[in-house]
Design an enzyme around this catalytic site. Sequence first.
Site, PDB file in Angstrom:
ATOM      1  N   GLY A 252       0.769  -1.236   0.000  1.00  0.00           N
ATOM      2  CA  GLY A 252       0.000   0.000   0.000  1.00  0.00           C
ATOM      3  C   GLY A 252       0.799   1.283   0.000  1.00  0.00           C
ATOM      4  O   GLY A 252       0.236   2.371  -0.168  1.00  0.00           O
ATOM      5  N   PRO A 295       5.342  -4.878   0.057  1.00  0.00           N
ATOM      6  CA  PRO A 295       5.242  -3.761  -0.886  1.00  0.00           C
ATOM      7  C   PRO A 295       5.392  -4.243  -2.331  1.00  0.00           C
ATOM      8  O   PRO A 295       6.219  -5.100  -2.627  1.00  0.00           O
ATOM      9  CB  PRO A 295       6.452  -2.892  -0.503  1.00  0.00           C
ATOM     10  CG  PRO A 295       7.446  -3.867   0.042  1.00  0.00           C
ATOM     11  CD  PRO A 295       6.652  -4.954   0.712  1.00  0.00           C
ATOM     12  N   GLY A 296       4.583  -3.693  -3.195  1.00  0.00           N
ATOM     13  CA  GLY A 296       4.697  -3.981  -4.627  1.00  0.00           C
ATOM     14  C   GLY A 296       5.032  -2.702  -5.362  1.00  0.00           C
ATOM     15  O   GLY A 296       6.154  -2.462  -5.811  1.00  0.00           O
ATOM     16  N   ARG A 334      -3.751   1.280 -16.898  1.00  0.00           N
ATOM     17  CA  ARG A 334      -4.138   1.977 -15.673  1.00  0.00           C
ATOM     18  C   ARG A 334      -4.917   3.283 -15.893  1.00  0.00           C
ATOM     19  O   ARG A 334      -5.884   3.535 -15.164  1.00  0.00           O
ATOM     20  CB  ARG A 334      -2.917   2.202 -14.766  1.00  0.00           C
ATOM     21  CG  ARG A 334      -2.239   0.883 -14.374  1.00  0.00           C
ATOM     22  CD  ARG A 334      -1.178   1.051 -13.297  1.00  0.00           C
ATOM     23  NE  ARG A 334      -1.752   1.383 -12.019  1.00  0.00           N
ATOM     24  CZ  ARG A 334      -1.772   2.598 -11.514  1.00  0.00           C
ATOM     25  NH1 ARG A 334      -1.227   3.604 -12.166  1.00  0.00           N
ATOM     26  NH2 ARG A 334      -2.337   2.823 -10.349  1.00  0.00           N
ATOM     27  N   TYR A 338      -8.355   2.892 -14.050  1.00  0.00           N
ATOM     28  CA  TYR A 338      -8.479   3.621 -12.765  1.00  0.00           C
ATOM     29  C   TYR A 338      -8.493   5.128 -12.913  1.00  0.00           C
ATOM     30  O   TYR A 338      -8.522   5.840 -11.908  1.00  0.00           O
ATOM     31  CB  TYR A 338      -7.279   3.301 -11.851  1.00  0.00           C
ATOM     32  CG  TYR A 338      -6.941   1.847 -11.684  1.00  0.00           C
ATOM     33  CD1 TYR A 338      -7.852   0.958 -11.107  1.00  0.00           C
ATOM     34  CD2 TYR A 338      -5.707   1.358 -12.073  1.00  0.00           C
ATOM     35  CE1 TYR A 338      -7.528  -0.375 -10.939  1.00  0.00           C
ATOM     36  CE2 TYR A 338      -5.372   0.022 -11.906  1.00  0.00           C
ATOM     37  CZ  TYR A 338      -6.289  -0.841 -11.344  1.00  0.00           C
ATOM     38  OH  TYR A 338      -5.955  -2.160 -11.178  1.00  0.00           O
ATOM     39  N   CYS A 366      -7.523   0.180 -31.223  1.00  0.00           N
ATOM     40  CA  CYS A 366      -8.711   0.501 -32.003  1.00  0.00           C
ATOM     41  C   CYS A 366      -9.865   0.891 -31.084  1.00  0.00           C
ATOM     42  O   CYS A 366     -10.902   0.237 -31.051  1.00  0.00           O
ATOM     43  CB  CYS A 366      -9.067  -0.682 -32.885  1.00  0.00           C
ATOM     44  SG  CYS A 366     -10.135  -0.162 -34.217  1.00  0.00           S
TER      45      CYS A 366
HETATM   46  N1  LLP Z   1      -0.367  -7.594  -0.495  1.00  0.00           N
HETATM   47  C1  LLP Z   1      -1.599  -7.887  -0.918  1.00  0.00           C
HETATM   48  C2  LLP Z   1      -2.350  -8.929  -0.246  1.00  0.00           C
HETATM   49  C3  LLP Z   1      -2.160  -7.202  -2.000  1.00  0.00           C
HETATM   50  O1  LLP Z   1      -3.383  -7.491  -2.397  1.00  0.00           O
HETATM   51  C4  LLP Z   1      -1.399  -6.199  -2.663  1.00  0.00           C
HETATM   52  C5  LLP Z   1      -1.941  -5.480  -3.809  1.00  0.00           C
HETATM   53  C6  LLP Z   1      -0.093  -5.938  -2.206  1.00  0.00           C
HETATM   54  C7  LLP Z   1       0.388  -6.641  -1.104  1.00  0.00           C
HETATM   55  C8  LLP Z   1       0.798  -4.921  -2.846  1.00  0.00           C
HETATM   56  O2  LLP Z   1       0.271  -3.655  -2.753  1.00  0.00           O
HETATM   57  P1  LLP Z   1       1.110  -2.364  -3.208  1.00  0.00           P
HETATM   58  O3  LLP Z   1       2.310  -2.232  -2.300  1.00  0.00           O
HETATM   59  O4  LLP Z   1       1.527  -2.573  -4.603  1.00  0.00           O
HETATM   60  O5  LLP Z   1       0.154  -1.265  -3.038  1.00  0.00           O
HETATM   61  N2  LLP Z   1      -3.480  -3.077 -10.145  1.00  0.00           N
HETATM   62  C9  LLP Z   1      -3.602  -1.978  -9.217  1.00  0.00           C
HETATM   63  C10 LLP Z   1      -3.056  -2.330  -7.853  1.00  0.00           C
HETATM   64  C11 LLP Z   1      -3.722  -3.520  -7.233  1.00  0.00           C
HETATM   65  C12 LLP Z   1      -3.114  -3.902  -5.931  1.00  0.00           C
HETATM   66  C13 LLP Z   1      -3.664  -5.191  -5.466  1.00  0.00           C
HETATM   67  N3  LLP Z   1      -3.079  -5.705  -4.291  1.00  0.00           N
HETATM   68  C14 LLP Z   1      -2.935  -0.750  -9.814  1.00  0.00           C
HETATM   69  O6  LLP Z   1      -2.488  -0.799 -10.933  1.00  0.00           O
HETATM   70  O7  LLP Z   1      -2.896   0.305  -9.182  1.00  0.00           O
END
Ligand code: LLP
Length: 440
Positions: A252, A295-296, A334, A338, A366
């Site tokens: 997040g 973190p992603g 995105r 979003y 397209c």
């Molecule tokens: N852990 C869990 C259980 C999650 O569901 C997620 C993201 C993360 C970690 C990693 O979250 P982050 O650090 O990236 O915020 N496709 C969307 C984002 C979807 C996130 C889903 N879950 C976008 O492009 O913004």
Amino acid sequence: MKVKVEKYPGLSIGSNGHLCFSGADCVRLAKQFGTPLYVISEDVFRDTCRAQRAAFEKHCPDAHISFSTKALTALALMRIAVQEGLGLDASSPGELFGALKAGCKPENTILHGNFKKAADLEFALGKKVGRIVVDSFEEIEELDSVARRMKVRARVQVRVNPGVEAHTFELLKVGMLDSKFGLPLQNGDALEAVRRILKKKSLDFMGVHYHIGSQILDPSPFRIAAERAMEFLLTLRREAGATVRELNIGGGLPVRYDSRHPMPTPEQFARQVCGTVKKMAKANGLDMPRIILEPGRSVAGPAGITLYTVGPVKRIPGIRDYVTVDGGLSDNVRPGLYGATYDGLLANKAASAARMKPFRVCGRHCETDTLFQSLRLPDPAYGDILAVLSTGAYNYSMSSNYNKFPRPAMVAVSKGKARLIVERETYEDLYRKDLPEGKG
Ligand code: LLP
């Protein structure tokens, strides 16, 4: 308004006026590897991995960081995350497969998902997955029967829904009560889930997991969620005699998508979470659970940019001017999905003194695939190179072959040098699984 390039790690402007990423000239990269092109700075990626570790380990020394591979599912980068001491998080068996292929030790993997089928659980247990995060009563039963059949003990965390409202895009909020994810704390489901797990010999209850949303710019929901989780830990001790060894707070943390906006640091989040957990553990005589962070976006996002070649520039007097680029919806869904916004600039005119004018930037799919509703550019022309910033997360991993455009290549740059880490798809790749005659 000019993009403040210096606000983005790894970006600079070369003496020839070209945008450089990690010392590599973006115009040359576009020429050498073609466009659209995902460019990942290995240096920035390593720095973001290190920054998250440093921030959380400062406040909770045994904290564990697990990179959410869904943000950028490329083997070369997952490998770097592992080298930097991170575990890997998978939201599907396919991601788990990739995490292991990238060299992550099985015990450092975590499998998520709100509907893992028996075959998924069997696959994960067969690979000795580190943790399975269970998300429903049905899954507890399914996992129990799979684990018993395989004569193994599954280490589980329970995904709870803390009912916290995080200020982010509507679809990205998942910790509030009205969500498909997590067993609610409020109605007793989460407690009941832990009770059931404790009764099953095949399941080893490790801890509690939650994820309240993505791109959260304000650290305070993290504190509130941590408070609710700690209250739950107290309930578990009192009502179920359960010891919680791990508290997994999900992901997040945000990244910069606009150079004018202030950005909180990972440390601010770490302080909120670890401070709350420590304080409440101490006040209640509870052993400090190990904090896990997933973190992603904040690891991958700042490490990536996308390069496009500018095509036709269409001027509609009195209405709007359009700039077309050679990518769009299939490499970055995105903005369409979003309403996400980015910063962008012309890599070959990064130092241009020409007057900036607003353009709608669209792709070449397209349909009306708008990448930027309005982006200020200095005299864009056919053949220019557009760089879109902070695209490292959820661009490549959400890409598609819509309109049968091959997915772009990806290069990693470090200290001025580039190496190809994902090949550009070919037209053959696009039809590899088709059976024109049918089968069976
Ligand atoms: N852990 C869990 C259980 C999650 O569901 C997620 C993201 C993360 C970690 C990693 O979250 P982050 O650090 O990236 O915020 N496709 C969307 C984002 C979807 C996130 C889903 N879950 C976008 O492009 O913004």
